[in-house]
Design a protein around this motif. Structure first.
Motif, short mmCIF file in Angstrom:
data_model
loop_
_atom_site.label_atom_id
_atom_site.label_comp_id
_atom_site.label_asym_id
_atom_site.label_seq_id
_atom_site.Cartn_x
_atom_site.Cartn_y
_atom_site.Cartn_z
N THR A 79 -0.06 7.56 5.03
CA THR A 79 -0.97 7.01 6.04
C THR A 79 -0.61 5.58 6.45
O THR A 79 -1.14 5.08 7.45
CB THR A 79 -2.42 6.97 5.51
OG1 THR A 79 -2.47 6.07 4.39
CG2 THR A 79 -2.90 8.35 5.10
N GLY A 80 0.23 4.91 5.66
CA GLY A 80 0.54 3.51 5.91
C GLY A 80 -0.48 2.56 5.30
O GLY A 80 -0.33 1.35 5.36
N LYS A 81 -1.52 3.10 4.68
CA LYS A 81 -2.63 2.31 4.14
C LYS A 81 -2.23 1.60 2.84
O LYS A 81 -1.60 2.20 1.97
CB LYS A 81 -3.80 3.25 3.88
CG LYS A 81 -4.99 2.62 3.21
CD LYS A 81 -6.06 3.67 2.91
CE LYS A 81 -7.14 3.08 2.02
NZ LYS A 81 -8.10 4.10 1.59
N GLU A 82 -2.62 0.33 2.73
CA GLU A 82 -2.44 -0.39 1.48
C GLU A 82 -3.52 0.08 0.50
O GLU A 82 -4.69 0.21 0.87
CB GLU A 82 -2.54 -1.90 1.69
CG GLU A 82 -2.17 -2.69 0.46
CD GLU A 82 -1.99 -4.18 0.72
OE1 GLU A 82 -2.10 -4.95 -0.26
OE2 GLU A 82 -1.75 -4.58 1.88
N LEU A 83 -3.11 0.33 -0.73
CA LEU A 83 -4.04 0.81 -1.76
C LEU A 83 -4.48 -0.33 -2.67
O LEU A 83 -3.77 -1.32 -2.83
CB LEU A 83 -3.37 1.91 -2.60
CG LEU A 83 -2.93 3.16 -1.84
CD1 LEU A 83 -2.19 4.11 -2.77
CD2 LEU A 83 -4.12 3.85 -1.19
N ARG A 84 -5.63 -0.16 -3.28
CA ARG A 84 -6.12 -1.13 -4.25
C ARG A 84 -5.31 -0.97 -5.54
O ARG A 84 -5.11 0.16 -6.01
CB ARG A 84 -7.59 -0.86 -4.54
CG ARG A 84 -8.19 -1.83 -5.54
CD ARG A 84 -9.64 -1.44 -5.88
NE ARG A 84 -10.18 -2.31 -6.90
CZ ARG A 84 -9.94 -2.20 -8.20
NH1 ARG A 84 -9.16 -1.24 -8.67
NH2 ARG A 84 -10.48 -3.04 -9.06
N ALA A 85 -4.88 -2.08 -6.10
CA ALA A 85 -4.14 -2.06 -7.37
C ALA A 85 -4.62 -3.23 -8.22
O ALA A 85 -4.71 -4.36 -7.74
CB ALA A 85 -2.64 -2.18 -7.12
N ALA A 86 -4.96 -2.94 -9.47
CA ALA A 86 -5.46 -3.97 -10.38
C ALA A 86 -5.07 -3.63 -11.81
O ALA A 86 -4.99 -2.46 -12.17
CB ALA A 86 -6.98 -4.07 -10.27
N ILE A 87 -4.84 -4.67 -12.60
CA ILE A 87 -4.62 -4.48 -14.03
C ILE A 87 -6.00 -4.34 -14.67
O ILE A 87 -6.85 -5.22 -14.52
CB ILE A 87 -3.85 -5.67 -14.65
CG1 ILE A 87 -2.48 -5.85 -13.99
CG2 ILE A 87 -3.73 -5.50 -16.17
CD1 ILE A 87 -1.50 -4.73 -14.26
N GLU A 88 -6.22 -3.21 -15.35
CA GLU A 88 -7.53 -2.93 -15.91
C GLU A 88 -7.41 -2.26 -17.27
O GLU A 88 -6.38 -1.69 -17.61
CB GLU A 88 -8.33 -2.01 -14.97
CG GLU A 88 -8.61 -2.62 -13.63
CD GLU A 88 -9.38 -1.70 -12.69
OE1 GLU A 88 -9.73 -2.18 -11.61
OE2 GLU A 88 -9.65 -0.54 -13.04
#
Length: 125
Positions: A79-88
């Motif tokens: 989709t070209g969409k940036e995804l959420r990414a986090a250290i958890e």
């Protein structure tokens, strides 16, 4: 060629064009990280990693073990969409002794919309 076959070829061509070159001239990604609970092929090209989920993902999120910092960008090529990414710290990510470890948690994949496609994630470190 029937219209049914022509439509299938157009659909594959559309998907291929959205991959932005991630399918050509790459090599295996031998990075010291593991994508958890999902089958995928890891490749790399031009300083970026690509995760090819050929059977889709089990949910709209996945975890990567062995990553200690958040990448500059995680993008869903479909989709070209940036995804959420986090250290958890995720409750299901624990050692045999029960110690919970940190993972890179990537979320926001619209799996219902992409049910008929291989999902490809681009990670810019």
């Amino acid at each position: 060629m029937t219209e049914e076959y022509a439509a299938r070829i157009r659909k594959v061509g559309d998907w291929y064009n959205r991959m932005g070159g991630a399918l050509e001239c790459h090599e295996a990604d031998d990075g010291e990280y593991t994508v958890m609970d999902n089958e995928c092929i890891k490749t790399k090209k031009n300083g970026k990693s690509y995760l090819h989920f050929f059977n889709g993902t089990k949910s709209g999120a996945f975890c990567i073990k062995g990553v200690t910092s958040v990448p500059r960008c995680v993008r869903l090529l479909n989709t070209g969409k940036e995804l959420r990414a986090a250290i958890e710290r995720m409750p299901h990510c624990h050692n045999a002794d029960g110690t919970i470890y940190e993972v890179l948690h990537v979320s926001g994949i619209p799996i219902d919309e992409l049910a008929s496609e291989a999902i490809v994630i681009e990670i810019e470190w």
